[in-house]
Design a protein around this motif. Structure first.
Motif, mmCIF file in Angstrom:
data_model
loop_
_atom_site.group_PDB
_atom_site.id
_atom_site.type_symbol
_atom_site.label_atom_id
_atom_site.label_comp_id
_atom_site.label_asym_id
_atom_site.label_seq_id
_atom_site.Cartn_x
_atom_site.Cartn_y
_atom_site.Cartn_z
ATOM 1 N N SER A 177 17.817 123.993 7.458
ATOM 2 C CA SER A 177 17.100 122.767 7.084
ATOM 3 C C SER A 177 17.490 121.588 7.974
ATOM 4 N N TYR A 178 18.540 121.728 8.758
ATOM 5 C CA TYR A 178 18.946 120.682 9.689
ATOM 6 C C TYR A 178 18.298 120.845 11.075
ATOM 7 N N ASP A 179 17.560 121.895 11.273
ATOM 8 C CA ASP A 179 16.980 122.170 12.590
ATOM 9 C C ASP A 179 16.117 121.028 13.109
ATOM 10 N N TYR A 180 15.462 120.305 12.221
ATOM 11 C CA TYR A 180 14.586 119.220 12.670
ATOM 12 C C TYR A 180 15.378 118.088 13.330
ATOM 13 N N LEU A 181 16.673 118.023 13.100
ATOM 14 C CA LEU A 181 17.505 116.986 13.710
ATOM 15 C C LEU A 181 17.889 117.308 15.150
ATOM 16 N N GLU A 182 17.808 118.564 15.503
ATOM 17 C CA GLU A 182 18.227 119.005 16.828
ATOM 18 C C GLU A 182 17.110 118.746 17.834
ATOM 19 N N SER A 215 14.696 119.249 21.001
ATOM 20 C CA SER A 215 14.125 120.493 21.521
ATOM 21 C C SER A 215 14.469 120.712 22.995
#
Length: 90
Positions: free
Chosen positions: A73-78, A80
């Motif tokens: 759920s933290y992937d959107y913070l990383e 691209s």
């Protein structure tokens, strides 16, 4: 009144243990009697509160229910951007 502790003839019998008797003796040696008694009574009150909390049955303590979320759920913070192209300074 904390100072009344100094005049008790049965003070040592009133205290919870020999360690408390030693603490009282050390305080009255190092401080004026009124201050020593005040600090000693505060220490007794604190010990009583801690003992009360320690003996509270666990079913009387409200433990929050926590649901663990997915680490993804933290992937959107990383960003691209691939790691090899990341820059520390602009």
């Amino acid at each position: 009144m904390p100072r009344a502790l100094a005049g008790l003839t049965f003070r040592d019998e009133l205290l919870p243990s020999a360690d408390w008797c030693k603490l009282y003796a050390r305080l009255t040696t190092a401080l004026p009697v009124a201050e020593a008694c005040k600090r000693f009574v505060r220490a007794l009150a604190l010990a009583d509160r801690q003992a009360h909390f320690a003996t509270t049955p666990s079913h009387m303590i409200a433990f929050p229910r926590v649901t663990q979320h997915e680490i993804a759920s933290y992937d959107y913070l990383e960003p691209s951007v691939p790691v090899t192209e990341m820059r520390c300074h602009a």
